[in-house]
Design an enzyme around this catalytic site. Sequence first.
Site, PDB file in Angstrom:
ATOM      1  N   HIS A 190       0.836  -1.209   0.000  1.00  0.00           N
ATOM      2  CA  HIS A 190       0.000   0.000   0.000  1.00  0.00           C
ATOM      3  C   HIS A 190       0.867   1.254   0.000  1.00  0.00           C
ATOM      4  CE1 HIS A 190       0.710  -0.838   4.279  1.00  0.00           C
ATOM      5  NE2 HIS A 190       0.539   0.452   4.501  1.00  0.00           N
ATOM      6  N   ARG A 225      -4.882   1.782  14.102  1.00  0.00           N
ATOM      7  CA  ARG A 225      -4.617   0.552  13.373  1.00  0.00           C
ATOM      8  C   ARG A 225      -4.376  -0.606  14.329  1.00  0.00           C
ATOM      9  NH1 ARG A 225       0.724  -0.062   9.661  1.00  0.00           N
ATOM     10  NH2 ARG A 225       1.593  -0.676  11.672  1.00  0.00           N
TER      11      ARG A 225
END
Length: 325
Positions: A301, A316
Amino acid sequence: MTAPHLTIVESEQRLPWDQAGAEAGLPPADRPGRAVRGGPRRLRRIGPNQADRPYRRFGLTPLSPVIGAEVSGVDLGAPLDQELRAELRRAFLEWKVLFFRDQRITQEQQTAFARLWGELEQQSLAPGAPGPGVARYVKDAANAGFENAWHADMTGRPRPAMAFVLRLLDGPEVGGDTLFTDAGAAYDCLPAEVRSALEGLRAVHDLTATMGRFVPADEIARIREQYPPVSHPVVRTHPETGRPTLFVNSVFTDRIEGMEPERGEQLLQYLFRQLQAPEYQCRFRWTPGSVAFWDNRAVQHYAVSDYFPAGRVTERVAVAGGVPF
């Protein structure tokens, strides 16, 4: 005795990443990194032994033909029954990254959702960090983001995380998108001679490889002592789907084992470029309440840092993974 794969790589055979082509007087179209690849890429979203079946328990809107899909009709804050969990796992493996919008969930609910898929992993590199839990990332004018590079997370560990669940708490009105690329599709589209040359190759991954610009030297030394460099296969096999995927990235991969440094770096740069092809990518625009759930074994990503001086706050959770093979 020299391993067969090194015999191929170190021979006089010119492979696509070699830079000797320009000096040899090749026309531009035949020079490494400049050749025009006409026609469509032959892409597949799922493995050859997987059936493409519909989903019964939720809606699914693809963001691209091969990677990324938005899921609707699922409340991540509510208990998920066994059938729904099984369908979500199948979608996760088939699309590699799932996005959920309008999820007004708490930190505890986010963590509970992550625990459905495995044990949690400690993310912090700080000494005396608490046990596995949520990591918060605050990006503003005083703390600019350094994530704008293609990478899989924490590959400098012996057991890189299997998956991540990222929740947006606050973000800019425009900007701050995240791009994901399918490392399996990138491998599939490599020339056959390159796939053959990669067999058996391993690369050294180092958590501190690119930290020098923003982390003091003594802190780098401490992290490197706690998490020494590790060796992973250049092409890993996904433990659930069986698909081969490229497993090198521009943030944590330091070098190719057993290869002359200059040529090894040329190979890495060639593979990095391969992962950047738009045909393997999707792009997600964050909105309030968005959650992303991605397979760290199958994708890389890129967090786009285009929104400063506006801020962005995310939380996260990491799901622990196994040893790449």
